[in-house]
Design a protein around this motif. Structure first.
Motif, PDB file in Angstrom:
ATOM      1  N   GLY A 237       2.013  13.758   1.474  1.00 51.63           N
ATOM      2  CA  GLY A 237       1.503  11.817   1.924  1.00 51.63           C
ATOM      3  C   GLY A 237       2.068  11.032   1.018  1.00 51.63           C
ATOM      4  O   GLY A 237       3.316  10.978   0.721  1.00 51.63           O
ATOM      5  N   TYR A 238       2.099   9.518   1.524  1.00 56.32           N
ATOM      6  CA  TYR A 238       2.333   8.936   0.982  1.00 56.32           C
ATOM      7  C   TYR A 238       1.011   7.824   0.912  1.00 56.32           C
ATOM      8  O   TYR A 238       0.173   7.496   1.105  1.00 56.32           O
ATOM      9  N   CYS A 239       1.828   6.468  -0.051  1.00 50.40           N
ATOM     10  CA  CYS A 239       0.658   5.204  -0.649  1.00 50.40           C
ATOM     11  C   CYS A 239       1.431   4.779  -1.013  1.00 50.40           C
ATOM     12  O   CYS A 239       2.794   4.763  -0.950  1.00 50.40           O
ATOM     13  N   THR A 240       1.371   3.661  -0.391  1.00 47.90           N
ATOM     14  CA  THR A 240       1.560   1.632  -1.129  1.00 47.90           C
ATOM     15  C   THR A 240       0.891   1.118  -1.651  1.00 47.90           C
ATOM     16  O   THR A 240      -0.693   0.881  -1.112  1.00 47.90           O
ATOM     17  N   HIS A 241       1.679   0.517  -2.351  1.00 45.51           N
ATOM     18  CA  HIS A 241       0.797  -0.364  -2.744  1.00 45.51           C
ATOM     19  C   HIS A 241       1.093  -1.387  -3.988  1.00 45.51           C
ATOM     20  O   HIS A 241       2.065  -1.104  -4.212  1.00 45.51           O
ATOM     21  N   GLY A 242       1.237  -2.948  -2.873  1.00 46.33           N
ATOM     22  CA  GLY A 242       1.725  -4.225  -3.962  1.00 46.33           C
ATOM     23  C   GLY A 242       3.049  -3.424  -3.263  1.00 46.33           C
ATOM     24  O   GLY A 242       3.595  -3.077  -2.496  1.00 46.33           O
ATOM     25  N   ASP A 243       3.759  -3.586  -4.573  1.00 45.01           N
ATOM     26  CA  ASP A 243       5.944  -3.049  -4.235  1.00 45.01           C
ATOM     27  C   ASP A 243       5.673  -1.589  -4.251  1.00 45.01           C
ATOM     28  O   ASP A 243       6.866  -1.268  -4.151  1.00 45.01           O
ATOM     29  N   ASP A 244       4.905  -0.710  -4.712  1.00 43.03           N
ATOM     30  CA  ASP A 244       4.835   0.194  -5.023  1.00 43.03           C
ATOM     31  C   ASP A 244       4.613   1.096  -4.043  1.00 43.03           C
ATOM     32  O   ASP A 244       3.929   1.138  -3.196  1.00 43.03           O
ATOM     33  N   LYS A 245       6.045   2.158  -3.840  1.00 43.49           N
ATOM     34  CA  LYS A 245       6.104   2.853  -2.687  1.00 43.49           C
ATOM     35  C   LYS A 245       5.790   4.875  -3.274  1.00 43.49           C
ATOM     36  O   LYS A 245       6.739   4.834  -4.339  1.00 43.49           O
ATOM     37  N   LEU A 246       5.151   5.077  -3.387  1.00 42.76           N
ATOM     38  CA  LEU A 246       4.699   6.478  -3.045  1.00 42.76           C
ATOM     39  C   LEU A 246       4.887   7.744  -2.445  1.00 42.76           C
ATOM     40  O   LEU A 246       4.022   7.569  -1.273  1.00 42.76           O
TER      41      LEU A 246
END
Ligand SMILES: Nc1ncnc2c1ncn2[C@@H]1O[C@H](COP(=O)(O)OP(=O)(O)OP(=O)(O)O)[C@@H](O)[C@H]1O
Length: 540
Positions: A123-132
């Motif tokens: 999976g993946y995640c975005t948080h503010g400018d963070d991309k994981l």
């Protein structure tokens, strides 16, 4: 790194669980939330979205003690989900300027890529400018660490090495032909092959180039691959096809057999590369001499010969001569003897000789997920790959820029009486080596990655005040040339001397320098003028 023993029981549990249950478990809601919440969450789960807070607690707030390492794309942290599954979380560095929507789209696509020999993206995640990105955790180390950096290399005996070769071949075949989209990995190397607790190989970092694609406004010298693994046509011209991955796979095969790292082999053996060494021994029927002494006792001579032959077929200079991964997988299950003879290996930085094939037009060359969906022989089309004055001048820039660059550099290939030889399809070995040295320089400067200019982007954007990647490239070329300057007696060009804003001036200057170097070199070494070394190599 957390040892694999501590993970074993958890892995055992999770394997028996249904994937959907696994995903849903960490986000189980308290009973008083509304049904809308539920629907929203289920939708999110289907899209494989991980809430940031889940990743924060899994990695103890990205605690440095959880850091597995840091590669070209950013740091990777080990984490554990509430259901006990171990994950590797890759926090993409800011160099990925992709917008959130594009990132999510790409990540969704990549999450559909699931295979036993590929590190699965959960999976993946975005948080503010963070991309994981959230990957399955692969318990053992990467192949390069086991093979080149530890005293555990004998743990992977011949049988395991053969299984690793076949596993990687299957994974790559899947990426090229059976995944939802054709994926050209671009950076196949021992460091990107992770080994699980049973030493099953898993290809890591696929699709990363796509996540780091430059947009129309950002010029960058992109991470393109790793020194020692890159196919010559890709190094020299940016021509990308599945056959570039096949070349890198061939290098990995020869490394696995010999226990020697291609990029450092030449430091120990000044006059040859790992590939040339393998070719010579193969030609002399002495393939067993190639085998890593630490595992020689366990090696099966027939399998060794087969693998050397396949490895050499994969690293041939002409991409069209290299087998597709489907064929490689088939060949690995056969006895040697049914196979064609490999031609001499390509050298990263050398130019390959095209044979009867023609480059298909309109194929995608730069993207990782092929837009054509074709799996084999999709060959790079945006760059000139077959002629010119000794370098990688983009097709579209050649006519308007060459005259100017020629004047600026004070040398002309067209007026050169040796013009014919400058058009030769192969450069002298020494020149190739010098170019390779230049790329090695780039390698050491960029954390193990060779960076190449992305010509089409440069052309689109020049004039917008962006840094000029061609300058870097040309300087690197020249730095390589300078190692042998005394031989050539040619002065390097003045970069930046042409001030008319020509997008490719520095590239052209670099190429002109290569060309004039070659001119002098060829004059001084008449014998090598045709640069035909195959007989020489075979006979040595
Ligand atoms: N899914 C995973 N499971 C376990 N370890 C991983 C996983 N993904 C990456 N790692 C480890 O994290 C570290 C960093 O990995 P990453 O792929 O980002 O860079 P790298 O392979 O070290 O360098 P490069 O960017 O040159 O490929 C490596 O030690 C790698 O083995």
């Amino acid at each position: 790194m957390v040892t694999r023993n501590s993970q074993k029981s958890d892995l055992g549990i999770t394997k028996s669980m249904n994937f959907f249950q696994n995903i849903i478990k960490p986000f189980k809601r308290s009973s008083n939330r509304g049904i809308e919440d539920d629907i929203e969450k289920i939708a999110a789960l289907e899209q494989k979205v991980f809430p940031f807070q889940v990743l924060v607690s899994a990695t103890k707030d990205f605690n440095p003690t959880h850091k597995l390492g840091e590669g070209g794309f950013g740091p990777v942290f080990k984490g554990r989900l509430p259901d006990g599954r171990d994950i590797a979380v890759k926090k993409l560095s800011q160099a990925s300027r992709q917008g959130k929507r594009e990132f999510v789209n790409e990540a969704k696509l990549l999450a559909k890529v699931q295979h036993r020999n590929v590190v699965n993206l959960w999976g993946y995640c975005t948080h503010g400018d963070d991309k994981l990105l959230v990957y399955e955790y692969v318990a053992n180390e990467s192949l390069d660490k086991v093979l080149f950096k530890s005293n555990r290399r004998s743990v992977i005996d011949w049988k395991l090495r053969f299984e690793i070769i076949t596993g990687v071949a299957r994974g790559l075949l899947y990426l090229h032909e059976d995944a939802p989209n054709c994926i050209i990995h671009r950076d196949i190397k021992a460091g990107n092959i992770l080994l699980d607790e049973k030493w099953v190989p898993k290809i890591a970092d696929f699709g990363m180039a796509r996540l780091y694609q430059e947009d129309a406004t950002h010029v960058n010298t992109r991470v393109a691959g790793t020194n020692g693994y890159m196919a010559p046509e890709y190094v020299m011209h940016g021509a990308l096809s599945v056959k570039a991955d096949v070349f890198s796979f061939g290098v990995v095969v020869l490394e696995l057999i010999s226990g020697q790292k291609n990029s450092s082999f030449s430091l120990k053996h000044a006059d040859q590369t790992l590939l040339e060494w393998a070719y010579r021994l193969y030609k002399k029927g002495r393939t067993m001499e190639m085998v890593d002494p630490d595992i020689a006792a366990s090696a099966d001579p027939e399998q060794v010969r087969l693998c050397v032959q396949i490895g050499l077929l994969c690293v041939q200079g002409d991409p069209h001569q290299r087998p597709a991964m489907r064929r490689v997988s088939l060949l690995l299950s056969r006895k040697p003897g049914h196979l064609e003879e490999p031609e001499r290996p390509g050298v990263p930085g050398s130019r390959y000789r095209r044979r009867t094939h023609h480059r298909p037009s309109g194929t995608s060359s730069v993207g990782t997920l092929s837009t054509t969906g074709s799996s084999t022989d999709s060959f790079g089309s945006n760059l000139n790959t077959n002629s010119g004055t000794g370098g990688a001048t983009p097709v579209s820039s050649r006519t308007p820029t060459r005259d100017h660059a020629t004047r600026s550099a004070g040398a002309s290939s067209s007026s050169d009486p040796h013009g014919e030889s400058l058009q030769a399809t192969q450069l002298p070995q020494k020149l190739v080596q010098a170019t390779f040295n230049a790329l090695s320089l780039s390698h050491s400067l960029h954390n193990g990655h060779v960076r190449l200019p992305q010509h089409n982007i440069v052309q689109k954007n020049f004039g917008g005040g962006h840094p000029d990647p061609n300058l870097t490239y040309a300087k690197e070329l020249v730095a390589g040339m300078e190692l042998s300057k005394n031989d050539a007696g040619v002065e390097p060009p003045e970069f930046g001397a042409a001030a008319d804003g020509d997008a490719d001036r520095n590239m052209i200057l670099g190429n002109m320098y290569v060309a004039s170097y070659k001119k002098v070199y060829v004059r001084k070494n008449k014998k090598r003028e045709t640069c035909e070394r195959s007989d020489e190599l075979a006979g040595e």
